[in-house]
Design a protein around this motif. Structure first.
Motif, PDB file in Angstrom:
ATOM      1  N   GLU A 227       0.820  -1.207   0.000  1.00  0.00           N
ATOM      2  CA  GLU A 227       0.000   0.000   0.000  1.00  0.00           C
ATOM      3  C   GLU A 227       0.848   1.249   0.000  1.00  0.00           C
ATOM      4  O   GLU A 227       0.896   1.988   0.984  1.00  0.00           O
ATOM      5  CB  GLU A 227      -0.912   0.016   1.242  1.00  0.00           C
ATOM      6  CG  GLU A 227      -1.883  -1.135   1.343  1.00  0.00           C
ATOM      7  CD  GLU A 227      -3.011  -1.056   0.319  1.00  0.00           C
ATOM      8  OE1 GLU A 227      -3.164  -0.003  -0.340  1.00  0.00           O
ATOM      9  OE2 GLU A 227      -3.731  -2.060   0.164  1.00  0.00           O
ATOM     10  N   PRO A 228       1.524   1.519  -1.105  1.00  0.00           N
ATOM     11  CA  PRO A 228       2.333   2.748  -1.134  1.00  0.00           C
ATOM     12  C   PRO A 228       1.428   3.969  -1.063  1.00  0.00           C
ATOM     13  O   PRO A 228       0.342   3.962  -1.646  1.00  0.00           O
ATOM     14  CB  PRO A 228       3.059   2.662  -2.476  1.00  0.00           C
ATOM     15  CG  PRO A 228       2.274   1.707  -3.298  1.00  0.00           C
ATOM     16  CD  PRO A 228       1.601   0.769  -2.357  1.00  0.00           C
ATOM     17  N   ILE A 229       1.889   4.979  -0.362  1.00  0.00           N
ATOM     18  CA  ILE A 229       1.032   6.142  -0.127  1.00  0.00           C
ATOM     19  C   ILE A 229       1.005   7.060  -1.337  1.00  0.00           C
ATOM     20  O   ILE A 229      -0.001   7.704  -1.614  1.00  0.00           O
ATOM     21  CB  ILE A 229       1.492   6.902   1.136  1.00  0.00           C
ATOM     22  CG1 ILE A 229       0.550   8.062   1.463  1.00  0.00           C
ATOM     23  CG2 ILE A 229       2.902   7.444   0.974  1.00  0.00           C
ATOM     24  CD1 ILE A 229       0.845   8.717   2.789  1.00  0.00           C
ATOM     25  N   ASN A 230       2.097   7.163  -2.050  1.00  0.00           N
ATOM     26  CA  ASN A 230       2.118   8.081  -3.188  1.00  0.00           C
ATOM     27  C   ASN A 230       3.058   7.576  -4.274  1.00  0.00           C
ATOM     28  O   ASN A 230       3.683   6.536  -4.145  1.00  0.00           O
ATOM     29  CB  ASN A 230       2.515   9.496  -2.742  1.00  0.00           C
ATOM     30  CG  ASN A 230       3.864   9.522  -2.041  1.00  0.00           C
ATOM     31  OD1 ASN A 230       4.712   8.672  -2.293  1.00  0.00           O
ATOM     32  ND2 ASN A 230       4.054  10.484  -1.172  1.00  0.00           N
ATOM     33  N   ARG A 231       3.098   8.331  -5.325  1.00  0.00           N
ATOM     34  CA  ARG A 231       3.864   7.952  -6.506  1.00  0.00           C
ATOM     35  C   ARG A 231       5.323   7.696  -6.158  1.00  0.00           C
ATOM     36  O   ARG A 231       5.942   6.734  -6.633  1.00  0.00           O
ATOM     37  CB  ARG A 231       3.756   9.082  -7.528  1.00  0.00           C
ATOM     38  CG  ARG A 231       4.240   8.672  -8.884  1.00  0.00           C
ATOM     39  CD  ARG A 231       4.240   9.833  -9.860  1.00  0.00           C
ATOM     40  NE  ARG A 231       4.585   9.292 -11.170  1.00  0.00           N
ATOM     41  CZ  ARG A 231       3.701   8.947 -12.081  1.00  0.00           C
ATOM     42  NH1 ARG A 231       2.429   9.125 -11.847  1.00  0.00           N
ATOM     43  NH2 ARG A 231       4.105   8.439 -13.235  1.00  0.00           N
ATOM     44  N   PHE A 232       5.909   8.566  -5.307  1.00  0.00           N
ATOM     45  CA  PHE A 232       7.320   8.408  -4.981  1.00  0.00           C
ATOM     46  C   PHE A 232       7.582   7.052  -4.335  1.00  0.00           C
ATOM     47  O   PHE A 232       8.488   6.321  -4.729  1.00  0.00           O
ATOM     48  CB  PHE A 232       7.801   9.531  -4.044  1.00  0.00           C
ATOM     49  CG  PHE A 232       9.201   9.277  -3.551  1.00  0.00           C
ATOM     50  CD1 PHE A 232      10.277   9.568  -4.362  1.00  0.00           C
ATOM     51  CD2 PHE A 232       9.425   8.701  -2.310  1.00  0.00           C
ATOM     52  CE1 PHE A 232      11.561   9.294  -3.943  1.00  0.00           C
ATOM     53  CE2 PHE A 232      10.706   8.424  -1.885  1.00  0.00           C
ATOM     54  CZ  PHE A 232      11.778   8.724  -2.698  1.00  0.00           C
ATOM     55  N   VAL A 233       6.774   6.722  -3.326  1.00  0.00           N
ATOM     56  CA  VAL A 233       6.991   5.465  -2.605  1.00  0.00           C
ATOM     57  C   VAL A 233       6.773   4.272  -3.529  1.00  0.00           C
ATOM     58  O   VAL A 233       7.559   3.331  -3.574  1.00  0.00           O
ATOM     59  CB  VAL A 233       6.071   5.375  -1.369  1.00  0.00           C
ATOM     60  CG1 VAL A 233       6.238   4.031  -0.678  1.00  0.00           C
ATOM     61  CG2 VAL A 233       6.372   6.507  -0.399  1.00  0.00           C
ATOM     62  N   ALA A 234       5.701   4.342  -4.333  1.00  0.00           N
ATOM     63  CA  ALA A 234       5.393   3.243  -5.247  1.00  0.00           C
ATOM     64  C   ALA A 234       6.538   3.028  -6.225  1.00  0.00           C
ATOM     65  O   ALA A 234       6.924   1.908  -6.530  1.00  0.00           O
ATOM     66  CB  ALA A 234       4.113   3.546  -5.999  1.00  0.00           C
ATOM     67  N   ASP A 235       7.094   4.129  -6.684  1.00  0.00           N
ATOM     68  CA  ASP A 235       8.146   4.070  -7.674  1.00  0.00           C
ATOM     69  C   ASP A 235       9.466   3.636  -7.069  1.00  0.00           C
ATOM     70  O   ASP A 235      10.236   2.896  -7.674  1.00  0.00           O
ATOM     71  CB  ASP A 235       8.297   5.478  -8.275  1.00  0.00           C
ATOM     72  CG  ASP A 235       8.735   5.399  -9.715  1.00  0.00           C
ATOM     73  OD1 ASP A 235       8.413   4.388 -10.356  1.00  0.00           O
ATOM     74  OD2 ASP A 235       9.396   6.332 -10.183  1.00  0.00           O
ATOM     75  N   PHE A 236       9.723   4.101  -5.842  1.00  0.00           N
ATOM     76  CA  PHE A 236      11.020   3.843  -5.207  1.00  0.00           C
ATOM     77  C   PHE A 236      11.114   2.413  -4.712  1.00  0.00           C
ATOM     78  O   PHE A 236      12.166   1.806  -4.731  1.00  0.00           O
ATOM     79  CB  PHE A 236      11.237   4.820  -4.049  1.00  0.00           C
ATOM     80  CG  PHE A 236      12.660   4.868  -3.606  1.00  0.00           C
ATOM     81  CD1 PHE A 236      13.614   5.516  -4.372  1.00  0.00           C
ATOM     82  CD2 PHE A 236      13.059   4.263  -2.426  1.00  0.00           C
ATOM     83  CE1 PHE A 236      14.936   5.552  -3.977  1.00  0.00           C
ATOM     84  CE2 PHE A 236      14.378   4.300  -2.025  1.00  0.00           C
ATOM     85  CZ  PHE A 236      15.311   4.949  -2.800  1.00  0.00           C
ATOM     86  N   ILE A 237       9.979   1.877  -4.231  1.00  0.00           N
ATOM     87  CA  ILE A 237       9.999   0.526  -3.679  1.00  0.00           C
ATOM     88  C   ILE A 237       9.433  -0.429  -4.703  1.00  0.00           C
ATOM     89  O   ILE A 237       8.247  -0.401  -4.984  1.00  0.00           O
ATOM     90  CB  ILE A 237       9.185   0.465  -2.385  1.00  0.00           C
ATOM     91  CG1 ILE A 237       9.685   1.552  -1.477  1.00  0.00           C
ATOM     92  CG2 ILE A 237       9.233  -0.932  -1.794  1.00  0.00           C
ATOM     93  CD1 ILE A 237       9.906   1.197  -0.093  1.00  0.00           C
TER      94      ILE A 237
END
Lengths: 368, 266
Positions: A227-237
């Motif tokens: 459950e990534p919170i935003n684009r950055f987290v989704a993209d980074f992980i």
């Protein structure tokens, strides 16, 4: 109940007139857990570590250690030890003296120092290396000496500043296991800094994802991955497909020109959102069976799976991880479960995000 | 093939060493076995151990020791402060620049400054201490020597301090060390090589200082350097002059050996 050992309250750090390194950061760290600060270089993760160690002072805000404010306590008076990125071993001392350094400063008895150094060295599998010169140790061995030098002081918290980044891949994997194992045996709080998301996912109890001086999201590796919170987290992980979409109503989301059932709710009607679909959650089918049709533009063999890139009719790019092979130029269908769709709102704070997620789990338990 | 070209490149170096290092030392040793009338003798070596020369040797060592210790005491903190400044290369340059000025010019400048009506005495007069005999004293000799040698002490120490990995200092702090302990157990041991190089380049030349002893110390300080100069130029006793030179060379090798021990780390 685990107790809080370190607490940051609205901590900001700024060097001179430069942009802020840490922007009003607050978090708590509990005793005995393995924490990872994860983020790209320059995101402020090392600054957090240096603030905890006491090498630098916050511009504003408060840092608590065991409930006591430690802003003004110098590094040499803190119950914290650091494993440095370049190990920072003393080149003029041998392995034994490096490890004994902290104990000698405490003016401990010789016999006691001897006992503790031997114990620490055996913890990191370096028995028999006492008289070696630091220059004669390999990278992995130096790493272990640095860890022994930290744990021998029996600190309450050990800070690790990208300690594995200088090691080759194989050794890095091995050290990941060893570090995790060591933390479990010692029960000391570890705070580990890295820019390697795989390392973070593999080792941590809790991950703080940091970007541009702010904590983007914190949680267990599973939470953050799923459950990534935003684009950055989704993209980074991990790898992810991030697609623009619209939340039509609760449990219905529209993207790639179609409407899909999903498990998210609590957003406004027709709110523009982004959805994340992990490449491994996509299943390849024949075009007519798929929920979405894409045209394959490239395919790479990654060993465990094929990495297939394709484009749908709207022009969105899709990445698929599949053990099935596809053909470049071919049209294929993609299937996925409603649970695989993760909806991200724009500019949602971590608090709002957590509240939203909690409401889903409540619903689930209500239904049962 | 490669070995041949390497030998070729070595020729100028070996030629230089033979002509300007080995040959002069061999000549000095050769001359030390002749007395003033050109007869072969070992008497010069016996003469060196008479009170006249021993006293000179002791005073040479004493002044060289003083010059080295004072240079070191001033240079270490200076070098440390230099590594902390913002434009350290500029500051370093300013310290090195005087060493490019000819020694004789600097000596004459100090004759002017320390003279009876020089700037130093005028200052003493203004603050009420009154004029003093400054020139031709031990003090002025040591002062000027330190002034001349100090850049050579600062440079290697500065380099050693500048090369010190800053995360080592974080590590010492992290392990609970106070500032003094950090200095004593990490900074000093890791910059010891710089200190040793500094001692070598200051102590050895100051053993054989001779011009300053006349110009600044007014021959009140007689060192082995002065004695060599006098034997070669005034008494024409080249044999005795060479003998003293042989002892100086031995002393230099001893100091090199003493300060060169356990060259490790860095």
């Amino acid at each position: 109940m685990a107790s809080t050992i370190i607490q940051f309250k609205n901590v900001t750090k700024q060097y001179g007139q430069d942009p802020v390194v840490l922007d009003n950061v607050s978090f708590e760290i509990e005793k005995g857990k393995f924490y990872t600060l994860l983020g790209p270089s320059g995101c402020g993760k090392t600054t957090i570590l240096r603030l905890i160690a006491g090498f630098t002072e916050p511009t504003s805000g408060e840092i608590f250690f065991n409930g006591k404010k430690v802003n003004d306590i110098p590094a040499n008076k803190r119950q914290v030890n650091t494993v440095f990125q370049d190990y920072a071993l003393f080149p003029h001392l041998n392995v034994y003296e490096n490890v004994a350094f902290g104990l000698r400063i405490k003016k401990m008895k010789k016999s006691e120092i001897d006992k503790k150094v031997k114990e620490a060295l055996s913890f990191v599998n370096l028995n028999g290396y006492e008289d070696r010169d630091i220059q004669d140790m390999s990278g992995g061995q130096k790493q272990r000496v640095a860890i022994a030098r930290a744990i021998v002081n029996e600190p309450e918290v050990i800070l690790l500043d990208e300690p594995l980044s200088a090691l080759d891949l194989k050794l890095r994997y091995q050290m990941q296991y060893e570090l995790r194992e060591l933390q479990r045996r010692l029960g000391i709080t570890f705070i580990f800094v890295t820019h390697d998301q795989e390392e973070a996912l593999a080792m941590s109890d809790e991950i703080f994802v940091i970007n541009k001086g702010k904590i983007q999201q914190s949680g267990t590796p599973n939470d953050i991955y799923d459950e990534p919170i935003n684009r950055f987290v989704a993209d980074f992980i991990g790898e992810s497909n991030i697609i623009q979409g619209t939340m039509i109503e609760d449990y219905v989301v529209e993207f790639a020109g179609k409407r899909f059932a999903c498990v998210d709710k609590g957003m406004e009607r027709n709110e523009p959102i982004e959805v994340v679909l992990r490449p491994e959650d996509l299943e390849i089918t024949s075009p007519d069976q798929g929920l979405i049709q894409i045209k394959v533009i490239s395919q790479l063999f990654r060993g465990v799976h094929y990495e297939i890139l394709g484009v749908d009719e709207q022009g969105n790019e899709w990445m698929v991880h599949s053990t099935k092979k596809a053909q470049v130029g071919m049209e294929i269908g993609l299937r996925f479960e409603p649970e695989a769709i993760h909806v991200m709102r724009f500019n949602e704070s971590e608090e709002e995000f957590d509240k939203r997620l909690e409401s889903y789990t409540e619903d689930e338990s209500d239904g049962k | 093939m490669e070995n041949k070209t390497r030998t070729l490149y070595m020729i100028p170096y070996i030629g230089w060493i033979i002509l300007f290092v080995v040959a002069p030392i061999a000549l000095v040793v050769y001359y030390s076995f002749f007395d003033i009338h050109g007869n072969f003798t070992v008497g010069n070596y016996g003469k060196f151990f008479t009170p006249v020369y021993l006293k000179m040797a002791i005073s040479s060592f004493w002044y060289a020791f003083l010059i080295t210790i004072i240079s070191l005491a001033a240079a270490y903190p200076t070098a440390y402060l230099l590594t902390k400044t913002k434009h350290k290369q500029l500051w370093l340059l300013l310290i090195i620049v005087p060493s490019w000025v000819n020694l004789l010019l600097k000596a004459y400048a100090f004759i002017g400054i320390f003279g009876a009506h020089g700037a130093a005495n005028q200052f003493l007069d203004i603050i009420g201490i009154g004029t003093k005999q400054l020139l031709f004293t031990d003090f002025s000799f040591v002062f000027v020597s330190v002034y001349i040698f100090i850049p050579f002490m600062i440079l290697p120490i500065f380099n050693a301090l500048d090369n010190l990995n800053p995360s080592l200092l974080d590590a010492t702090k992290d392990l609970g060390a106070s500032k003094w302990t950090t200095f004593r157990r990490v900074i000093l041991p890791l910059t010891l090589n710089g200190v040793k190089s500094g001692i070598q380049v200051v102590f050895i030349p100051s053993l054989s200082l001779f011009m300053l002893t006349r110009l600044i110390a007014g021959n009140r300080v007689i060192t082995l350097g002065t004695a060599i100069e006098q034997h070669f130029l005034v008494t024409q006793d080249w044999g005795m002059g060479s003998t003293i030179a042989v002892f100086l060379i031995i002393a230099m090798f001893l100091i090199m050996a003493l300060t060169g021990f356990r060259r490790r780390g860095a």
